[in-house]
Motif scaffolding. Structure first.
Motif, mmCIF file in Angstrom:
data_model
loop_
_atom_site.group_PDB
_atom_site.id
_atom_site.type_symbol
_atom_site.label_atom_id
_atom_site.label_comp_id
_atom_site.label_asym_id
_atom_site.label_seq_id
_atom_site.Cartn_x
_atom_site.Cartn_y
_atom_site.Cartn_z
ATOM 1 N N ARG A 165 0.984 -1.056 -0.066
ATOM 2 C CA ARG A 165 -0.075 0.098 0.011
ATOM 3 C C ARG A 165 1.015 1.020 0.095
ATOM 4 N NH1 ARG A 165 -5.378 -0.300 3.522
ATOM 5 N NH2 ARG A 165 -5.572 1.779 2.208
ATOM 6 N N ILE A 166 0.379 2.476 -0.914
ATOM 7 C CA ILE A 166 1.062 3.468 -0.670
ATOM 8 C C ILE A 166 0.852 4.297 0.416
ATOM 9 C CG2 ILE A 166 1.209 5.799 -2.078
ATOM 10 C CD1 ILE A 166 0.961 4.165 -4.693
ATOM 11 N N GLY A 167 1.870 4.863 1.060
ATOM 12 C CA GLY A 167 1.702 5.920 2.187
ATOM 13 C C GLY A 167 1.396 5.236 3.436
ATOM 14 N N GLN A 168 1.285 3.833 3.605
ATOM 15 C CA GLN A 168 0.935 3.094 4.797
ATOM 16 C C GLN A 168 2.133 2.132 5.215
ATOM 17 O OE1 GLN A 168 -3.064 1.537 5.270
ATOM 18 N NE2 GLN A 168 -2.155 -0.586 5.545
ATOM 19 N N ILE A 169 2.445 2.045 6.547
ATOM 20 C CA ILE A 169 3.348 1.218 6.934
ATOM 21 C C ILE A 169 3.104 0.793 8.392
ATOM 22 C CG2 ILE A 169 4.807 2.899 8.157
ATOM 23 C CD1 ILE A 169 7.555 1.694 6.842
ATOM 24 N N ASN A 170 3.719 -0.342 8.789
ATOM 25 C CA ASN A 170 3.480 -0.778 10.076
ATOM 26 C C ASN A 170 4.785 -0.365 10.848
ATOM 27 O OD1 ASN A 170 0.984 -2.554 9.294
ATOM 28 N ND2 ASN A 170 2.571 -4.098 8.669
ATOM 29 N N GLY A 171 4.510 0.455 11.843
ATOM 30 C CA GLY A 171 5.426 0.843 12.864
ATOM 31 C C GLY A 171 5.148 -0.196 14.195
ATOM 32 N N LEU A 172 6.013 0.161 15.058
ATOM 33 C CA LEU A 172 6.054 -1.052 16.179
ATOM 34 C C LEU A 172 6.128 -0.023 17.406
ATOM 35 C CD1 LEU A 172 8.576 -3.710 14.914
ATOM 36 C CD2 LEU A 172 6.345 -3.813 15.036
ATOM 37 N N ALA A 173 5.255 -0.364 18.484
ATOM 38 C CA ALA A 173 5.165 0.168 19.748
ATOM 39 C C ALA A 173 5.386 -0.739 20.978
ATOM 40 C CB ALA A 173 3.749 1.065 19.558
ATOM 41 N N VAL A 174 5.808 -0.433 22.061
ATOM 42 C CA VAL A 174 6.133 -0.902 23.141
ATOM 43 C C VAL A 174 4.978 -0.743 24.148
ATOM 44 C CG1 VAL A 174 7.542 -1.871 25.094
ATOM 45 C CG2 VAL A 174 8.252 -1.386 22.868
ATOM 46 N N TYR A 175 4.240 -1.636 24.966
ATOM 47 C CA TYR A 175 3.258 -1.485 25.655
ATOM 48 C C TYR A 175 4.083 -1.954 27.312
ATOM 49 C CZ TYR A 175 -0.523 -1.335 22.256
ATOM 50 O OH TYR A 175 -1.095 -1.059 21.129
ATOM 51 N N GLU A 176 4.132 -0.986 27.997
ATOM 52 C CA GLU A 176 4.640 -1.075 29.602
ATOM 53 C C GLU A 176 3.583 -1.981 30.416
ATOM 54 O OE1 GLU A 176 7.614 -0.626 30.038
ATOM 55 O OE2 GLU A 176 8.314 0.355 28.419
ATOM 56 N N ALA A 177 3.958 -3.011 30.830
ATOM 57 C CA ALA A 177 3.066 -3.712 31.793
ATOM 58 C C ALA A 177 3.790 -3.945 33.218
ATOM 59 C CB ALA A 177 2.788 -5.266 31.257
ATOM 60 N N ASP A 178 3.119 -4.146 34.094
ATOM 61 C CA ASP A 178 3.977 -4.003 35.444
ATOM 62 C C ASP A 178 5.419 -5.120 35.768
ATOM 63 O OD1 ASP A 178 2.371 -6.170 35.324
ATOM 64 O OD2 ASP A 178 1.487 -6.181 37.357
ATOM 65 N N PHE A 179 5.075 -6.353 34.842
ATOM 66 C CA PHE A 179 6.218 -7.243 35.284
ATOM 67 C C PHE A 179 7.125 -7.157 33.816
ATOM 68 C CE2 PHE A 179 7.680 -11.502 34.554
ATOM 69 C CZ PHE A 179 8.653 -11.656 35.439
ATOM 70 N N TYR A 180 6.676 -7.219 32.746
ATOM 71 C CA TYR A 180 7.323 -7.080 31.449
ATOM 72 C C TYR A 180 6.806 -6.177 30.450
ATOM 73 C CZ TYR A 180 3.788 -10.143 29.374
ATOM 74 O OH TYR A 180 2.759 -10.555 28.932
ATOM 75 N N SER A 181 7.390 -5.825 29.536
ATOM 76 C CA SER A 181 6.969 -5.226 28.388
ATOM 77 C C SER A 181 6.543 -6.024 27.228
ATOM 78 C CB SER A 181 7.978 -4.064 28.094
ATOM 79 O OG SER A 181 8.009 -3.322 29.030
ATOM 80 N N PHE A 182 5.663 -5.656 26.334
ATOM 81 C CA PHE A 182 5.515 -6.481 24.835
ATOM 82 C C PHE A 182 5.174 -5.342 23.813
ATOM 83 C CE2 PHE A 182 1.365 -5.628 26.952
ATOM 84 C CZ PHE A 182 0.487 -5.350 25.925
ATOM 85 N N GLY A 183 5.596 -5.938 22.722
ATOM 86 C CA GLY A 183 5.432 -5.169 21.273
ATOM 87 C C GLY A 183 4.326 -5.497 20.827
ATOM 88 N N ARG A 184 3.665 -4.489 20.073
ATOM 89 C CA ARG A 184 2.480 -4.721 18.826
ATOM 90 C C ARG A 184 2.691 -3.682 17.889
ATOM 91 N NH1 ARG A 184 2.418 -8.762 21.068
ATOM 92 N NH2 ARG A 184 0.704 -9.891 21.968
ATOM 93 N N PRO A 185 2.367 -4.185 16.441
ATOM 94 C CA PRO A 185 2.506 -3.251 15.524
ATOM 95 C C PRO A 185 1.461 -2.143 15.484
ATOM 96 C CG PRO A 185 1.530 -5.267 14.780
ATOM 97 C CD PRO A 185 1.910 -5.408 16.185
#
Length: 818
Positions: free
Chosen positions: A577-597
């Motif tokens: 797709r033109i002008g659209q991309i999957n970035g990546l973010a990190v969610y901070e949880a209390d014991f560990y962190s996890f990422g999602r696009p």
């Protein structure tokens, strides 16, 4: 188009995605074969700073220990301090005694360690002895004889005054008698009429009966008034005689007991040489001589409530507020509940029997600040702000190095004590435990903070790995096992636990020193091993404990994943797709962190070259994110704005973002989406991107790289692999990779791909499959990405000029005939 051949860019191999701790590194089979590590691992900088602060004796050299929670600050500082002090200062005992001149200002006496108890015992025994000896001295024959002589002399003088007075008034027919007024009797002069004493107020009856003429009655009244005045003079002389008698008796008592008192006091003076202590002993001697009555068993007359007992010997007590008799070396006190009273001490109150309260020097109590005097007091800095007045009072004590024990402010209807005890010199070293943020805040906003906390000891949260560190790390785990009676670990369990430590540290060549996390896993692994009837902990038990901990704390991750599964969050993992991309973010949880696009889109229109950050416009972006967007603007001006103005406006959006966005790790993804829009080239949706960049197009490292890769991997797994999915990361983050085993296996099978880049051009080529062009060679090579972008910008510029020109042409008016 200048299409690229597959494999043009280097793809990371599965061997580069994780550091494996080989159990064969360890020469032992289990922790049964090794000794626990004494001391602390990986905090050499902190220990060096701590030793400097401990050994420097000047004012203000208190210590602030900064570091993340779980790095072992609180649990290790006490032992470190006990071992680190090379020259412990001599300790003192502290005593408050009565101020016989001003009861509201108790006097402080200082003794060498262990001597206060002896002083208290000596004073107590002296007073006890005097309670016995003084009455004995006053019951002796010599004293009784002398006292009888004084009493006889007094009685004779008093009787002589009365006899002379009575003789004079008798000659005028008056007598001294008693008259009754209400329930009491008082002495009065009675005229004698017809050989009988008559009260003066009955004279009128004799006049009326004719027994006495008015002239005779007036003469009697006149003489009566004269003798009444003389009688008052006689009473005054009697009072003076009584005072002389009391003084003689008091002098006789003092002379009789002075030898007893002086001999007892001299014994104390021979024992104690300190000037201040001797002064108190002499004041004590003087007060005893002035209050012999209480030693005789007599109580001062006062309105004492029923059932209320007064200790008249209380002023002779000794209040030991601190004895260091049993303290060895420098005291180390860890105050976990630093309220005003616990920290600075208090003045207790006692009921006076009337609903009021009072205090004296015996009610003064010490706090932990005094108990640590000459040593160290360890405090959590955050606790000092929980009760009003604690932090300000602590700063005042450290500034003036004097402790005044006072009543804390009370919200209840209890009057504060009037006592003002003599201040105590304080040499306590204060050690505050806190975070880097707290230290920075206090340094910036408390003007005197750095004057009183001159030493900062940084506890590191990680340690560089080598073979020696691996062995010591295993010994640290052995120490936990021994202290908490856990099951021993075999070397496979140690190896896997160390791998998790590297994962927590976020780098392949580092291990975390936040041992609280490691200790939690060790305890839980022991639980799972015992549940399985194992005698030793194995690697699978560590893995089971880690996965169980993630599952317990994983509700947020589950909820977010469900939104991707049911397509509440829109994401593509295939197609273009033109002008659209999957970035990546990190969610901070209390014991560990996890990422999602997260989907990032870009749009372009005619304009003046501004890039609109929709998150910022909506008030949903942080400072670092805003900075990243401004860097993108600088990059475009550097790359494409040298020969003509940028005649476009661009919008950048984090789609379906409903919270604050911060950090610059999406700046690469945003610039790729913007270039895709301008070049009219589609981006592969099977590849997600993370990384920041500078204005020159260099890709920069980011945090949370493992979580981000695994986050996109999980979504691809849900949607189905097509052997094309992968993630682009900065090349500097390769050293940080500690990915899960399932991700590594997918990379090994070519189901998933990880690319490391160091320039923007590399990422563009991976995402669009077209050569980016050389940014240093102008004009750009035809049909490269940069060439297409420049053509688009020129086209937009031409359109902008045409619109501007048409708006400047004069408009012609039509002529209208009448």
């Amino acid at each position: 188009m200048a299409y690229l051949k597959p494999g043009t860019h280097k793809e990371l191999t599965y061997q580069e995605l994780r550091w494996k701790c080989n159990p064969s590194t360890f020469e032992f089979d289990s922790t049964e074969d090794i000794l626990p590590l004494e001391g602390i691992l990986g905090q050499e900088r902190a220990i060096k700073a701590l030793k400097l602060g401990v050994d420097l004796k000047g004012p203000g050299y208190n210590i602030f220990i900064a570091g993340l929670s779980g790095t072992g600050k609180a649990t290790t500082v006490k032992k470190m301090l006990e071992d680190i002090s090379s020259d412990p200062a001599p300790l003192n005992d502290y005593v408050y005694v009565s101020n016989f001149k001003d009861a509201d200002s108790p006097i402080l006496l200082t003794f060498n360690s262990g001597e206060a108890n002896k002083f208290k015992k000596d004073i107590s025994e002296t007073v006890k002895l005097l309670k016995k000896r003084i009455p004995q001295a006053l019951d002796g024959k010599a004293f009784i004889s002398k006292e009888a002589d004084i009493v006889t002399q007094y009685n004779e003088k008093e009787q002589k005054l009365i006899d002379n007075y009575e003789e004079r008034i008798r000659q005028d027919n008056f007598a001294l008698g008693q008259i009754k007024e209400g329930e009491t009797e008082k002495p009065d002069i009675l005229p004698i009429i017809e050989n009988k004493p008559v009260p003066i107020d009955q004279i009128d009856q004799f006049i009326q009966s004719g027994q006495l003429s008015k002239n005779a009655a007036q003469d009697i009244i006149k003489k009566y008034n004269t003798y009444v005045q003389e009688l008052q003079g006689i009473f005054k002389k009697g009072l003076k005689l009584n005072q002389e008698y009391q003084e003689k008796i008091g002098k006789l008592e003092r002379e009789s007991v002075e030898i007893v008192i002086n001999s007892s006091i001299d014994c104390l003076l021979d024992t104690y040489t300190d000037k201040k202590v001797r002064t108190h002993i002499l004041n004590l001697q003087k007060d005893i001589l002035e209050n012999i009555d209480i030693f005789k068993g007599q109580k001062p007359t006062a309105d004492i409530p029923e059932g209320y007992v007064i200790d008249y010997f209380r002023d002779y007590e000794v209040n030991i507020i601190l004895s260091n008799k049993d303290t060895k070396g420098s005291p180390v006190v860890i105050e976990t509940f630093p309220t005003f009273v616990n920290l600075f001490g208090a003045i207790d109150k006692e009921s006076d029997g009337h609903g009021g309260w009072y205090s004296d020097f015996t009610n003064i109590k010490a706090g932990s600040l005094l108990r640590a005097n000459g040593g160290f007091l360890v405090l959590n800095v955050n606790h000092l702000f929980e009760e009003p007045g604690v932090w300000k009072t602590l700063k005042r004590v450290l500034t003036y190095r004097l402790l005044e024990i006072q009543d804390p402010h009370s919200y209840f209807q209890v009057a504060p004590s009037n006592l003002k005890p003599e201040p105590i010199p304080i040499t306590t070293k204060i050690i505050l435990l806190g975070s880097q943020n707290t230290y920075s805040y206090l340094s910036n906003y408390e003007y005197d903070f750095k004057k009183i906390f001159k030493i900062k000891a940084d506890f590191d949260y990680e340690i560089t790995m080598d073979e020696d560190v691996l062995i010591k790390y295993a010994r640290v785990i052995k120490k936990m096992i021994k202290e908490e009676d856990l099951l021993d670990f075999d070397k496979s369990a140690i190896a896997y636990l160390i791998e998790l430590s590297a994962r927590f540290a976020g780098q392949k060549n580092k291990l975390t020193t936040r041992f609280s996390m490691i200790a939690d896993l060790a305890r839980e692994a022991t639980f799972w091993a015992k549940a399985g009837k194992y005698k030793i902990v194995k690697a699978k038990h560590i893995r089971e404990a880690y996965e169980a901990a993630k599952e317990r704390h994983g509700m947020l991750e589950t909820k977010v994943t469900e939104m991707f599964e049911n397509k509440t969050f829109l994401i593509d993992t295939e197609g273009e797709r033109i002008g659209q991309i999957n970035g990546l973010a990190v969610y901070e949880a209390d014991f560990y962190s996890f990422g999602r696009p997260t989907r990032i889109t870009a749009t372009v229109s005619l304009g003046s070259g501004s890039i609109i950050n929709v998150e910022r416009e909506a008030g949903m972006s942080g400072r670092h994110y805003n900075k990243g967007v401004l860097i993108i603007s600088g990059y475009f001006k550097e790359m494409f704005g040298q020969d003509l103005p940028l005649s476009f406006n661009a919008n950048l959006v984090f789609e379906q973002s409903y919270g604050t966005v911060d950090g610059d790790s999406a700046s690469c993804a945003e610039i790729f989406a913007l270039i895709s829009t301008l070049a009219d080239l589609p981006i592969k949706q099977s590849i997600a991107v993370t990384g920041s960049l500078n204005q020159k197009g260099d890709v920069q490292p980011i945090g949370g790289v493992n979580e981000k890769i695994e986050g996109f991997y999980d979504i691809c797994k849900i949607k189905g692999f097509n052997n094309k999915q992968g993630v682009i990361i900065p090349i500097q983050n390769v050293k940080d990779l500690m990915l899960r085993e399932d991700v590594i296996q997918s990379v090994k099978k070519k189901q998933f791909h990880i690319y490391a880049i160091e320039k923007v051009e590399e990422g563009l080529e991976i995402l669009m499959g077209v050569a980016a062009g050389d940014p240093l060679v102008r004009p750009f090579k035809e049909n490269t990405i940069y060439d297409l972008v420049e053509r688009k910008i020129k086209d937009l510029y031409a359109k902008a000029r045409a619109i501007k020109s048409s708006s400047k042409e004069p408009k012609t008016r039509k002529k209208v005939r009448p």
